[in-house]
Write a protein that holds these residues in place. Sequence first.
Motif, mmCIF file in Angstrom:
data_model
loop_
_atom_site.group_PDB
_atom_site.id
_atom_site.type_symbol
_atom_site.label_atom_id
_atom_site.label_comp_id
_atom_site.label_asym_id
_atom_site.label_seq_id
_atom_site.Cartn_x
_atom_site.Cartn_y
_atom_site.Cartn_z
ATOM 1 N N PRO A 103 -0.488 -13.385 -22.217
ATOM 2 C CA PRO A 103 -0.121 -12.394 -23.237
ATOM 3 C C PRO A 103 1.346 -11.988 -23.080
ATOM 4 O O PRO A 103 1.832 -11.796 -21.969
ATOM 5 C CB PRO A 103 -1.060 -11.217 -22.956
ATOM 6 C CG PRO A 103 -2.113 -11.751 -22.031
ATOM 7 C CD PRO A 103 -1.455 -12.844 -21.257
ATOM 8 N N SER A 104 2.032 -11.859 -24.178
ATOM 9 C CA SER A 104 3.434 -11.447 -24.142
ATOM 10 C C SER A 104 3.521 -9.954 -23.830
ATOM 11 O O SER A 104 2.527 -9.231 -23.865
ATOM 12 C CB SER A 104 4.103 -11.732 -25.494
ATOM 13 O OG SER A 104 3.454 -11.001 -26.519
ATOM 14 N N ASP A 105 4.736 -9.498 -23.541
ATOM 15 C CA ASP A 105 4.931 -8.063 -23.285
ATOM 16 C C ASP A 105 4.570 -7.232 -24.515
ATOM 17 O O ASP A 105 4.011 -6.134 -24.382
ATOM 18 C CB ASP A 105 6.388 -7.809 -22.882
ATOM 19 C CG ASP A 105 6.710 -8.372 -21.507
ATOM 20 O OD1 ASP A 105 5.787 -8.447 -20.667
ATOM 21 O OD2 ASP A 105 7.871 -8.755 -21.276
ATOM 22 N N SER A 106 4.863 -7.743 -25.691
ATOM 23 C CA SER A 106 4.509 -7.007 -26.912
ATOM 24 C C SER A 106 2.996 -6.917 -27.081
ATOM 25 O O SER A 106 2.483 -5.947 -27.646
ATOM 26 C CB SER A 106 5.138 -7.680 -28.134
ATOM 27 O OG SER A 106 4.677 -9.012 -28.271
ATOM 28 N N ALA A 107 2.261 -7.906 -26.567
ATOM 29 C CA ALA A 107 0.798 -7.857 -26.632
ATOM 30 C C ALA A 107 0.270 -6.702 -25.797
ATOM 31 O O ALA A 107 -0.643 -5.976 -26.216
ATOM 32 C CB ALA A 107 0.208 -9.174 -26.145
ATOM 33 N N PHE A 108 0.841 -6.503 -24.616
ATOM 34 C CA PHE A 108 0.418 -5.379 -23.778
ATOM 35 C C PHE A 108 0.854 -4.048 -24.384
ATOM 36 O O PHE A 108 0.148 -3.050 -24.273
ATOM 37 C CB PHE A 108 0.982 -5.532 -22.369
ATOM 38 C CG PHE A 108 0.235 -6.528 -21.517
ATOM 39 C CD1 PHE A 108 -0.978 -6.185 -20.924
ATOM 40 C CD2 PHE A 108 0.732 -7.800 -21.324
ATOM 41 C CE1 PHE A 108 -1.660 -7.116 -20.133
ATOM 42 C CE2 PHE A 108 0.054 -8.727 -20.538
ATOM 43 C CZ PHE A 108 -1.152 -8.382 -19.948
ATOM 44 N N SER A 109 2.018 -4.037 -25.030
ATOM 45 C CA SER A 109 2.511 -2.801 -25.636
ATOM 46 C C SER A 109 1.623 -2.339 -26.775
ATOM 47 O O SER A 109 1.561 -1.135 -27.075
ATOM 48 C CB SER A 109 3.949 -3.001 -26.147
ATOM 49 O OG SER A 109 4.819 -3.322 -25.086
ATOM 50 N N SER A 110 0.940 -3.250 -27.414
ATOM 51 C CA SER A 110 0.098 -2.887 -28.554
ATOM 52 C C SER A 110 -1.276 -2.361 -28.136
ATOM 53 O O SER A 110 -2.054 -1.916 -28.991
ATOM 54 C CB SER A 110 -0.097 -4.095 -29.466
ATOM 55 O OG SER A 110 -0.795 -5.134 -28.799
ATOM 56 N N LEU A 111 -1.586 -2.383 -26.846
ATOM 57 C CA LEU A 111 -2.851 -1.826 -26.382
ATOM 58 C C LEU A 111 -2.848 -0.308 -26.510
ATOM 59 O O LEU A 111 -1.798 0.333 -26.497
ATOM 60 C CB LEU A 111 -3.093 -2.202 -24.913
ATOM 61 C CG LEU A 111 -3.391 -3.670 -24.593
ATOM 62 C CD1 LEU A 111 -3.455 -3.858 -23.079
ATOM 63 C CD2 LEU A 111 -4.688 -4.131 -25.238
ATOM 64 N N LYS A 112 -4.026 0.268 -26.616
ATOM 65 C CA LYS A 112 -4.123 1.720 -26.650
ATOM 66 C C LYS A 112 -3.675 2.297 -25.315
ATOM 67 O O LYS A 112 -3.767 1.645 -24.278
ATOM 68 C CB LYS A 112 -5.574 2.146 -26.938
ATOM 69 C CG LYS A 112 -6.059 1.763 -28.323
ATOM 70 C CD LYS A 112 -7.494 2.228 -28.520
ATOM 71 C CE LYS A 112 -7.999 1.850 -29.903
ATOM 72 N NZ LYS A 112 -9.409 2.291 -30.115
ATOM 73 N N LYS A 113 -3.198 3.525 -25.357
ATOM 74 C CA LYS A 113 -2.738 4.174 -24.136
ATOM 75 C C LYS A 113 -3.875 4.271 -23.126
ATOM 76 O O LYS A 113 -5.025 4.469 -23.473
ATOM 77 C CB LYS A 113 -2.206 5.571 -24.450
ATOM 78 C CG LYS A 113 -0.893 5.564 -25.240
ATOM 79 C CD LYS A 113 -0.389 6.981 -25.444
ATOM 80 C CE LYS A 113 0.942 6.976 -26.189
ATOM 81 N NZ LYS A 113 1.460 8.358 -26.405
ATOM 82 N N ARG A 114 -3.503 4.107 -21.865
ATOM 83 C CA ARG A 114 -4.415 4.202 -20.718
ATOM 84 C C ARG A 114 -5.458 3.087 -20.690
ATOM 85 O O ARG A 114 -6.421 3.162 -19.935
ATOM 86 C CB ARG A 114 -5.123 5.578 -20.711
ATOM 87 C CG ARG A 114 -4.178 6.754 -20.512
ATOM 88 C CD ARG A 114 -4.967 8.059 -20.407
ATOM 89 N NE ARG A 114 -5.992 7.993 -19.365
ATOM 90 C CZ ARG A 114 -5.769 8.147 -18.069
ATOM 91 N NH1 ARG A 114 -4.530 8.375 -17.626
ATOM 92 N NH2 ARG A 114 -6.768 8.095 -17.202
ATOM 93 N N THR A 115 -5.241 2.045 -21.483
ATOM 94 C CA THR A 115 -6.188 0.929 -21.441
ATOM 95 C C THR A 115 -6.197 0.284 -20.061
ATOM 96 O O THR A 115 -7.261 0.004 -19.504
ATOM 97 C CB THR A 115 -5.842 -0.118 -22.507
ATOM 98 O OG1 THR A 115 -5.969 0.462 -23.806
ATOM 99 C CG2 THR A 115 -6.767 -1.323 -22.416
ATOM 100 N N LEU A 116 -5.025 0.051 -19.518
ATOM 101 C CA LEU A 116 -4.943 -0.578 -18.198
ATOM 102 C C LEU A 116 -5.167 0.417 -17.067
ATOM 103 O O LEU A 116 -5.838 0.102 -16.083
ATOM 104 C CB LEU A 116 -3.579 -1.256 -18.024
ATOM 105 C CG LEU A 116 -3.260 -2.412 -18.985
ATOM 106 C CD1 LEU A 116 -1.893 -3.000 -18.663
ATOM 107 C CD2 LEU A 116 -4.328 -3.499 -18.903
ATOM 108 N N SER A 117 -4.633 1.612 -17.205
ATOM 109 C CA SER A 117 -4.746 2.590 -16.117
ATOM 110 C C SER A 117 -6.182 3.073 -15.937
ATOM 111 O O SER A 117 -6.527 3.625 -14.887
ATOM 112 C CB SER A 117 -3.825 3.782 -16.383
ATOM 113 O OG SER A 117 -4.167 4.422 -17.602
ATOM 114 N N SER A 118 -7.012 2.900 -16.943
ATOM 115 C CA SER A 118 -8.405 3.348 -16.837
ATOM 116 C C SER A 118 -9.291 2.336 -16.108
ATOM 117 O O SER A 118 -10.452 2.629 -15.819
ATOM 118 C CB SER A 118 -8.986 3.606 -18.225
ATOM 119 O OG SER A 118 -9.042 2.407 -18.979
ATOM 120 N N LEU A 119 -8.751 1.161 -15.799
ATOM 121 C CA LEU A 119 -9.556 0.112 -15.166
ATOM 122 C C LEU A 119 -9.613 0.305 -13.655
ATOM 123 O O LEU A 119 -8.646 0.761 -13.030
ATOM 124 C CB LEU A 119 -8.975 -1.264 -15.480
ATOM 125 C CG LEU A 119 -8.881 -1.668 -16.956
ATOM 126 C CD1 LEU A 119 -8.279 -3.058 -17.078
ATOM 127 C CD2 LEU A 119 -10.251 -1.625 -17.622
#
Length: 248
Positions: A85-101
């Motif tokens: 996934p490109s950096d823009s792909a990660f930027s388009s995720l909802k907030k706290r999507t990664l930090s909630s894992l």
Amino acid sequence: MKQQFLFSFSFFIFFLFFYCTTTLAQSPAPAPAPAPPRGPTNVIKILKKAGQFKTFIRLLKSTQLDSNLNSQLGNTNNGLTIFAPSDSAFSSLKKRTLSSLTSQEMVELVQFHIVPTFISATQFDTVTNPLKTHAGSGVRFQLNVTTSGSSVNISTGLTNTTISDTVYTDDHLAIYKVDKVLLPLDIFTPKPPAPAPALATTKTKAETPDEEEDEVHKDTSGAVSSVVDYNLVVLLGVIGTVSATFSL
């Protein structure tokens, strides 16, 4: 004399030409030069050189999957396919999507982008769905690929995207750019709530069938005993009265 000389010289040239041609035809062709040994493939270096993958690189390092991938490339003949996934792909995720894992979920998310076999761009229309990834397989880790002309579509049940570019490919490793993070069902769908513990059934002594029967028996026995005692008193009273009458 001159003609004889020319004839002899011509015959010599013809003989020399015939000999050289025959010798060259009979000599074995030179063996091809051996292919240079494959150097160690470094996934991180490839992604850095391509650019646009800083977040994915960070996740590969933080989960320690980068060294694991390089080791696999050197020890397996199956190769690897990576959907980056490109950096823009990660930027388009909802907030706290990664930090909630959790840590384990983060590892599985990255592994979900890695297929443990090499798939060239021309092989996507022949693969068997769902693709098995390093995260696992099954309904909740399904990764399906379909093709439409030259377009390669990827679906996870939550994410629908396409391969937008080929980052790197040889005969052992293929890295493809995707414009969305591939979200597996197993991580990003709510888990069914755990069943509530069964309520403990407490019974008082009066609610226990055996004990209820004992209580009834006791009550009945008491009542019968009281009636017998009363009748006995009455009888004694009558006998006393009769005795007194005869005495008179």
